[in-house]
Design an enzyme around this catalytic site. Structure first.
Site, PDB file in Angstrom:
ATOM      1  N   ASP A 100       0.890  -1.156   0.000  1.00  0.00           N
ATOM      2  CA  ASP A 100       0.000   0.000   0.000  1.00  0.00           C
ATOM      3  C   ASP A 100       0.928   1.205   0.000  1.00  0.00           C
ATOM      4  O   ASP A 100       1.474   1.579   1.031  1.00  0.00           O
ATOM      5  CB  ASP A 100      -0.875  -0.053   1.256  1.00  0.00           C
ATOM      6  CG  ASP A 100      -1.699   1.213   1.455  1.00  0.00           C
ATOM      7  OD1 ASP A 100      -1.504   2.193   0.703  1.00  0.00           O
ATOM      8  OD2 ASP A 100      -2.529   1.224   2.371  1.00  0.00           O
ATOM      9  N   ASP A 101       1.133   1.767  -1.190  1.00  0.00           N
ATOM     10  CA  ASP A 101       2.081   2.877  -1.342  1.00  0.00           C
ATOM     11  C   ASP A 101       1.286   4.174  -1.534  1.00  0.00           C
ATOM     12  O   ASP A 101       0.823   4.768  -0.571  1.00  0.00           O
ATOM     13  CB  ASP A 101       3.021   2.558  -2.511  1.00  0.00           C
ATOM     14  CG  ASP A 101       4.078   3.612  -2.713  1.00  0.00           C
ATOM     15  OD1 ASP A 101       4.665   4.056  -1.713  1.00  0.00           O
ATOM     16  OD2 ASP A 101       4.318   4.024  -3.867  1.00  0.00           O
ATOM     17  N   ILE A 154      11.237  -0.698  -0.934  1.00  0.00           N
ATOM     18  CA  ILE A 154      11.311  -2.108  -0.540  1.00  0.00           C
ATOM     19  C   ILE A 154      11.830  -2.953  -1.707  1.00  0.00           C
ATOM     20  O   ILE A 154      11.302  -2.868  -2.817  1.00  0.00           O
ATOM     21  CB  ILE A 154       9.920  -2.633  -0.115  1.00  0.00           C
ATOM     22  CG1 ILE A 154       9.369  -1.787   1.037  1.00  0.00           C
ATOM     23  CG2 ILE A 154       9.987  -4.118   0.257  1.00  0.00           C
ATOM     24  CD1 ILE A 154       7.874  -1.990   1.302  1.00  0.00           C
ATOM     25  N   TYR A 156      11.918  -6.556  -3.042  1.00  0.00           N
ATOM     26  CA  TYR A 156      11.240  -7.843  -2.839  1.00  0.00           C
ATOM     27  C   TYR A 156      12.070  -8.980  -3.417  1.00  0.00           C
ATOM     28  O   TYR A 156      12.705  -8.818  -4.469  1.00  0.00           O
ATOM     29  CB  TYR A 156       9.860  -7.798  -3.505  1.00  0.00           C
ATOM     30  CG  TYR A 156       8.892  -6.921  -2.744  1.00  0.00           C
ATOM     31  CD1 TYR A 156       8.322  -7.393  -1.562  1.00  0.00           C
ATOM     32  CD2 TYR A 156       8.583  -5.637  -3.173  1.00  0.00           C
ATOM     33  CE1 TYR A 156       7.461  -6.594  -0.833  1.00  0.00           C
ATOM     34  CE2 TYR A 156       7.716  -4.828  -2.444  1.00  0.00           C
ATOM     35  CZ  TYR A 156       7.157  -5.318  -1.279  1.00  0.00           C
ATOM     36  OH  TYR A 156       6.306  -4.529  -0.544  1.00  0.00           O
TER      37      TYR A 156
HETATM   38  P1  G4P Z   1      -0.811   1.152  -4.401  1.00  0.00           P
HETATM   39  O1  G4P Z   1      -2.020   1.675  -5.109  1.00  0.00           O
HETATM   40  O2  G4P Z   1      -0.929  -0.324  -4.081  1.00  0.00           O
HETATM   41  O3  G4P Z   1      -0.429   1.961  -3.222  1.00  0.00           O
HETATM   42  O4  G4P Z   1       0.407   1.162  -5.423  1.00  0.00           O
HETATM   43  P2  G4P Z   1       1.009   2.358  -6.307  1.00  0.00           P
HETATM   44  O5  G4P Z   1       0.061   2.672  -7.432  1.00  0.00           O
HETATM   45  O6  G4P Z   1       1.394   3.488  -5.427  1.00  0.00           O
HETATM   46  O7  G4P Z   1       2.303   1.630  -6.844  1.00  0.00           O
HETATM   47  C1  G4P Z   1       2.853   1.841  -8.078  1.00  0.00           C
HETATM   48  C2  G4P Z   1       3.831   0.743  -8.406  1.00  0.00           C
HETATM   49  O8  G4P Z   1       4.989   0.903  -7.605  1.00  0.00           O
HETATM   50  C3  G4P Z   1       3.312  -0.654  -8.141  1.00  0.00           C
HETATM   51  O9  G4P Z   1       3.863  -1.531  -9.114  1.00  0.00           O
HETATM   52  C4  G4P Z   1       3.910  -0.963  -6.773  1.00  0.00           C
HETATM   53  O10 G4P Z   1       4.023  -2.362  -6.585  1.00  0.00           O
HETATM   54  C5  G4P Z   1       5.271  -0.302  -6.911  1.00  0.00           C
HETATM   55  N1  G4P Z   1       5.883   0.023  -5.621  1.00  0.00           N
HETATM   56  C6  G4P Z   1       5.512   0.980  -4.745  1.00  0.00           C
HETATM   57  N2  G4P Z   1       6.348   1.029  -3.700  1.00  0.00           N
HETATM   58  C7  G4P Z   1       7.259   0.043  -3.904  1.00  0.00           C
HETATM   59  C8  G4P Z   1       8.408  -0.413  -3.154  1.00  0.00           C
HETATM   60  O11 G4P Z   1       8.753   0.081  -2.087  1.00  0.00           O
HETATM   61  N3  G4P Z   1       9.121  -1.428  -3.705  1.00  0.00           N
HETATM   62  C9  G4P Z   1       8.774  -2.018  -4.899  1.00  0.00           C
HETATM   63  N4  G4P Z   1       9.542  -3.013  -5.337  1.00  0.00           N
HETATM   64  N5  G4P Z   1       7.709  -1.616  -5.631  1.00  0.00           N
HETATM   65  C10 G4P Z   1       6.954  -0.596  -5.119  1.00  0.00           C
HETATM   66  P3  G4P Z   1       2.999  -2.201 -10.260  1.00  0.00           P
HETATM   67  O12 G4P Z   1       2.809  -1.259 -11.380  1.00  0.00           O
HETATM   68  O13 G4P Z   1       1.748  -2.752  -9.647  1.00  0.00           O
HETATM   69  O14 G4P Z   1       3.948  -3.363 -10.733  1.00  0.00           O
HETATM   70  P4  G4P Z   1       4.097  -4.885 -10.261  1.00  0.00           P
HETATM   71  O15 G4P Z   1       5.481  -5.009  -9.770  1.00  0.00           O
HETATM   72  O16 G4P Z   1       3.086  -5.159  -9.179  1.00  0.00           O
HETATM   73  O17 G4P Z   1       3.810  -5.667 -11.480  1.00  0.00           O
END
Ligand code: G4P
Ligand code: MG
Length: 176
Positions: A100-101, A154, A156
Site C-alpha cells: 500500500d504505497d 522495498i 522484494y
Molecule cells: P498502491 O495503489 O498499491 O499503493 O500502489 P502504487 O500505485 O502506489 O504503486 C505503483 C507501483 O509501484 C506498483 O507496481 C507498486 O508495486 C510499486 N511500488 C511501490 N512502492 C514500492 C516499493 O517500495 N518497492 C517495490 N519493489 N515496488 C513498489 P505495479 O505497477 O503494480 O507493478 P508490479 O510489480 O506489481 O507488477
C-alpha cells in the site's frame, strides 16, 4: 538518497501468516482472493496456505510520467475479470497486493471492481507504507495490512536476479 530495505521470502511468509490471522479475526468471511499482479501474486499464493480460498487475478501496470512539467500517474489494465466469472457473482472477495504505497493502483482497481456484481470487497496488503496517500479507498471498506513500514524503497525477493546477494543484503538491512 532514498532509504532502502530488503525482505526475504521467510520475512514475507511470517508477515503473511499474521495478515491471514487478522483477516480471519475480522467480521467478513471471504470466498476468494483477487490478486493484483504482478506484486500481489506471490503474497496471494502464500496467503492461500492459511485462508484456503481460491485465487483470481487482475493485472495492472503503473505509469508515472512527466508531461509539460506536470506529474501524472496512470494505471492500465493488462488483464481483467471481464466478464466476471460465474463463481464470483455475489461473493465476498479479498483484494491482495504487496504494498500500500500511493494507493493510486488500489483506488483504480477498487473503483472498477465495485462496478461488478460482487459481495463485500476487502483489501489485504503485505506492507502498508506510512505516508500520505494520493488514492482514496471507499469509506468503511475492510482493510488489513501485515505490517506498517516506513516510506522506504522495498526490495522484494521475487525481483532479485541474484537471490543469495538479496538475502545477504536483507541480513544487513535495517528492518522496521
Ligand atoms: P498502491 O495503489 O498499491 O499503493 O500502489 P502504487 O500505485 O502506489 O504503486 C505503483 C507501483 O509501484 C506498483 O507496481 C507498486 O508495486 C510499486 N511500488 C511501490 N512502492 C514500492 C516499493 O517500495 N518497492 C517495490 N519493489 N515496488 C513498489 P505495479 O505497477 O503494480 O507493478 P508490479 O510489480 O506489481 O507488477
Ligand atoms: Mg503491483
Amino acid at each position: 538518497m532514498e532509504k532502502k530495505v530488503w525482505y526475504t521470502y521467510d520475512d514475507i511468509h511470517r508477515v503473511l501468516k499474521s495478515l491471514a490471522e487478522k483477516v480471519q479475526a475480522g467480521r467478513v468471511k471471504y470466498d476468494a482472493m483477487i490478486a493484483i499482479g504482478g506484486g500481489g501474486f506471490i503474497p496471494a499464493r502464500i496467503l492461500r496456505c492459511f485462508l484456503n480460498i481460491p485465487i483470481y487475478a487482475v493485472t495492472t501496470a503503473y505509469y508515472d510520467s512527466e508531461y509539460q512539467g506536470k506529474h501524472a500517474e496512470s494505471v492500465k489494465k493488462i488483464q481483467w475479470l471481464d466478464p466476471l466469472p460465474e463463481n464470483l457473482v455475489g461473493k465476498n472477495v479479498l483484494v491482495v497486493d504487496e504494498v500500500d504505497d500511493s494507493r493510486v493502483t488500489m483506488e483504480f482497481v477498487l473503483n472498477d471492481l465495485s462496478k461488478l456484481d460482487l459481495g463485500t470487497i476487502g483489501i489485504a496488503v503485505l506492507h502498508e507504507k506510512k505516508k500520505e496517500k494520493k488514492g482514496k479507498l471507499p469509506e468503511g471498506i475492510p482493510y488489513y495490512s501485515g505490517i506498517v513500514v516506513e516510506d522506504w524503497w522495498i526490495n522484494y525477493p521475487w525481483d532479485a536476479e541474484d537471490i543469495e546477494e538479496h538475502n545477504q543484503l536483507a541480513k544487513q538491512s535495517e528492518k522496521i
